[in-house]
Design a protein around this motif. Structure first.
Motif, PDB file in Angstrom:
ATOM      1  N   ILE A 290      -5.072  -2.165  -6.067  1.00  0.00           N
ATOM      2  CA  ILE A 290      -3.732  -1.763  -5.625  1.00  0.00           C
ATOM      3  C   ILE A 290      -2.687  -2.748  -6.138  1.00  0.00           C
ATOM      4  O   ILE A 290      -1.597  -2.355  -6.566  1.00  0.00           O
ATOM      5  CB  ILE A 290      -3.694  -1.639  -4.091  1.00  0.00           C
TER       6      ILE A 290
ATOM      7  N   CYS B 267      -2.089   6.119   3.911  1.00  0.00           N
ATOM      8  CA  CYS B 267      -2.084   5.020   2.930  1.00  0.00           C
ATOM      9  C   CYS B 267      -3.277   4.084   3.122  1.00  0.00           C
ATOM     10  O   CYS B 267      -3.246   2.927   2.697  1.00  0.00           O
ATOM     11  CB  CYS B 267      -0.771   4.243   3.027  1.00  0.00           C
TER      12      CYS B 267
ATOM     13  N   ASP C  68       0.819  -1.216   0.000  1.00  0.00           N
ATOM     14  CA  ASP C  68       0.000   0.000   0.000  1.00  0.00           C
ATOM     15  C   ASP C  68       0.855   1.268   0.000  1.00  0.00           C
ATOM     16  O   ASP C  68       0.667   2.157  -0.836  1.00  0.00           O
ATOM     17  CB  ASP C  68      -0.944   0.011   1.200  1.00  0.00           C
TER      18      ASP C  68
ATOM     19  N   LEU D 183      -5.063   6.331  -1.802  1.00  0.00           N
ATOM     20  CA  LEU D 183      -5.541   4.961  -2.033  1.00  0.00           C
ATOM     21  C   LEU D 183      -6.993   4.745  -1.608  1.00  0.00           C
ATOM     22  O   LEU D 183      -7.511   3.644  -1.756  1.00  0.00           O
ATOM     23  CB  LEU D 183      -4.657   3.960  -1.270  1.00  0.00           C
TER      24      LEU D 183
ATOM     25  N   LYS E 202      -8.207  -3.479  -2.674  1.00  0.00           N
ATOM     26  CA  LYS E 202      -6.904  -4.146  -2.559  1.00  0.00           C
ATOM     27  C   LYS E 202      -6.478  -4.747  -3.891  1.00  0.00           C
ATOM     28  O   LYS E 202      -5.304  -4.656  -4.276  1.00  0.00           O
ATOM     29  CB  LYS E 202      -6.964  -5.228  -1.484  1.00  0.00           C
TER      30      LYS E 202
ATOM     31  N   ASN F  86      -6.523   2.185   2.417  1.00  0.00           N
ATOM     32  CA  ASN F  86      -7.227   1.798   1.186  1.00  0.00           C
ATOM     33  C   ASN F  86      -8.718   1.590   1.468  1.00  0.00           C
ATOM     34  O   ASN F  86      -9.154   1.612   2.627  1.00  0.00           O
ATOM     35  CB  ASN F  86      -6.584   0.564   0.550  1.00  0.00           C
ATOM     36  N   TYR F  87      -9.503   1.361   0.406  1.00  0.00           N
ATOM     37  CA  TYR F  87     -10.953   1.290   0.581  1.00  0.00           C
ATOM     38  C   TYR F  87     -11.375   0.066   1.377  1.00  0.00           C
ATOM     39  O   TYR F  87     -12.300   0.127   2.186  1.00  0.00           O
ATOM     40  CB  TYR F  87     -11.673   1.306  -0.770  1.00  0.00           C
TER      41      TYR F  87
END
Length: 234
Positions: free
Chosen positions: A152, A120, A25, A144, A149, A122-123
């Protein structure tokens, strides 16, 4: 990245500060910032706290791959002193202290360098609430936050990041042997399928819904999530 560009320009800041963990990430976030703003605008730091030694090696790989300096500042002594001073006995409280200390250090660096702090997050992590409140969720910009994931991983391959980083088992490095998927009881493949409105096993769906519900108090970043990210919102 448009909202990040606008935030940076409006803020009249000179730099970004970002913590690099040795995982995928932060490596992808760093590459995105380099592509958009150039290396000269980024100050990157590795802030280990009783960390797995392999992370230092992986940070060096990322530094070499992206041709950018990543300064190492070990916060282990500060962590131990804080645990003692605050008289922290709860194990999970100790774990959560680590990302909080990292953020405090990054925020201090940001102030000294007239910089914005990069989160950093992420969703997937945001949706589940799988992050430390007032710790790794904090930041001024979130490159991000609109990526799952799996997306990414796609970016990492597109960016030609080292295979060691791409193939590394995801971990928040909160304690020895900790891994995201084991702690969650969910694998990222199933989670991404669910977020993309695909069918997943009923027991997996129930675990995801439970994580999402019990951590709903953490969901405060809606203004950074674009409607067109095509990922499940509730």
């Amino acid at each position: 990245m448009n909202i990040i560009k606008k935030t940076f320009n409006d803020s009249k800041k000179d730099y970004f500060v970002i913590g690099i963990s040795g995982g995928i990430d932060s490596a992808v976030a760093l590459k995105m910032l380099i592509n958009c703003f150039g290396k000269q605008k980024i100050k990157a730091y590795y802030l280990p706290i009783e960390s797995n030694p392999i992370n230092k090696k992986d940070v060096s790989l990322i530094s070499k791959n992206l041709d950018i300096k990543i300064e190492c500042i070990d916060l282990t002594k500060l962590f131990k002193k804080t645990v003692k001073t605050f008289k922290i006995h709860n194990t999970h409280n100790c774990y959560n202290l680590k990302p909080k200390l990292r953020f405090i250090y990054l925020s201090s660096l940001a102030f000294e360098n007239n910089a914005l702090i990069v989160s950093c997050l992420n969703y997937d992590e945001y949706y589940l609430g799988y992050f430390t409140k007032n710790g790794d969720s904090l930041g001024d910009v979130y490159p991000l936050l609109n990526f799952s994931k799996s997306e990414i991983y796609e970016l990492a391959r597109e960016f030609k990041l080292p295979a060691e980083i791409i193939n590394k088992t995801p971990s928040a490095d909160l304690y020895c042997g900790q891994t995201d998927e084991a702690e969650l009881g969910i694998n990222y493949h199933d989670l991404d399928n669910y977020l993309q409105y695909q069918k997943v096993p009923s027991n997996v769906e129930q675990k995801i819904k439970t994580w999402h519900k019990i951590n709903s108090h953490k969901h405060t970043l809606q203004k950074f999530i674009i409607p067109q990210n095509n990922l499940r919102k509730n």
